[in-house]
Design an enzyme around this catalytic site. Sequence first.
Site, PDB file in Angstrom:
ATOM      1  CG  ASP A  44      -1.841   1.172   1.291  1.00  0.00           C
ATOM      2  OD1 ASP A  44      -2.961   1.048   0.777  1.00  0.00           O
ATOM      3  OD2 ASP A  44      -1.461   2.235   1.835  1.00  0.00           O
ATOM      4  CE1 TYR A  49       0.122   7.873   2.671  1.00  0.00           C
ATOM      5  CE2 TYR A  49       0.723   5.603   2.182  1.00  0.00           C
ATOM      6  CZ  TYR A  49      -0.165   6.517   2.717  1.00  0.00           C
ATOM      7  OH  TYR A  49      -1.314   6.067   3.290  1.00  0.00           O
ATOM      8  CE  LYS A  78      -3.900   4.683   0.726  1.00  0.00           C
ATOM      9  NZ  LYS A  78      -2.470   4.415   0.879  1.00  0.00           N
ATOM     10  CG  HIS A 106      -4.938   9.681   0.201  1.00  0.00           C
ATOM     11  ND1 HIS A 106      -3.579   9.764   0.036  1.00  0.00           N
ATOM     12  CD2 HIS A 106      -5.109   9.211   1.451  1.00  0.00           C
ATOM     13  CE1 HIS A 106      -2.969   9.364   1.144  1.00  0.00           C
ATOM     14  NE2 HIS A 106      -3.870   9.032   2.015  1.00  0.00           N
TER      15      HIS A 106
END
Length: 312
Positions: A44, A49, A78, A106
Site C-alpha cells: 500500500d 507518501y 492513492k 485518498h
Amino acid sequence: RVKLNDGHFIPALGFGTYKPEEVPEDKPLEAINLALEAGFRHIDTAYVYQTEKAVGESIRSKIAAGLVKREDIFLTTKVLPELVRSNLEKSLKNLQLDYVDLYILHYPVPMKPGEDLFPEDEHGNALLDTVDICATWEAVEKCKDAGLVKSIGVSNFNRRQLEKILNKPGLKYKPVCNQVECHLYLNQSKLLNYCKSKDIVLVAYCALGSQRPKRWVDPNSPVLLNDPVLCDMAKKHKRSPAQIALRYHLQRGIVVLAQSYKENEIKENLQVFEFELPSEDMKILDGLNKNLRYAPAPFGKGHPEYPFADEF
C-alpha cells in the site's frame, strides 16, 4: 484473501509504506524489500507518501530476481481529488509499472492544485478547494475504463460521503473499499457494519496505533501496543501485542495494513494466520474502543467535506 465487489481479490494483510519526515530516505526501500522477501504480496502506497519510486523499484527488482511475478502483487496507490488522471500517470511513472491493482481516492477534502503536497497560505493555513466528490469519482471510474487500474475505492470517507457516491445518478462502479484509520482504540464498528451492508471492504490503516509521526500525531496520545489489556492477552496466547491487534481486525472481516522497518517484526506480522482469538477475547478487545483518532487530519477541518465531524 478477501473478495471485492468487482470480483477481484485483495490479500487480507498488506504492507504500508507511509514515511514520516523523521525517517531516513533509504528506509522505505529497505523495508519493502524485506516485506516482499518475507512473503507480503499486498503493498500500500500513495502519491503523497512519496514512496512510490521505492515501491516500484523493489517490486521490479523482485520480479527480475524471479521471487515474484507482477500478477502475484496487489499494489494500491492513492490520489487526492484535484487531478485524478494526471496524478495516476505520475504515479505509474514513479512506480514504472503499467497498472495498479487498486486506486483509491485518498481524502474527500481537495487541496488547491500545485507543486506542494499540502499547500498553505502565508499564515500556515491549508489551501483547500471545492471539488464535487461525485465528479471526482467519475474521473476515477475513467481510469478503470482506461485499463490503468483494476479496482477503485476510497479512503477516509464517512457514511454520508459514501452514500453520495452510491446514490450518484449513472454510477458505473461502486467503491470496492474504504480505507480508514482503524485500531483497538477506534474500532469503527458502525462504519464497518455500514460498509458490510453495501459490500464495501473496510481497510484499516494505523492498525498498530500509527508510527506517531511528529507532524500529525499528538505525542501525548496513548501508545496502543503498550495497552495493559492487549499485553496481557498477548502473554496468554504467547504472541506479540501487534499480532493480537492485527488478528482482531482480520476476524472482523477487515483488511489490515501493518508497517515496520524491522525484519523480525515484518516476519512476525505475517504469522497472524497461525492462530485464532476466541469470542470472549474478541469481546474484551471490543471494550478497548475509546473513539481515539491518532490522525485527525487537522488541515481539513472547517471544510464542508471534512469527514471526521460526523459520528461515522
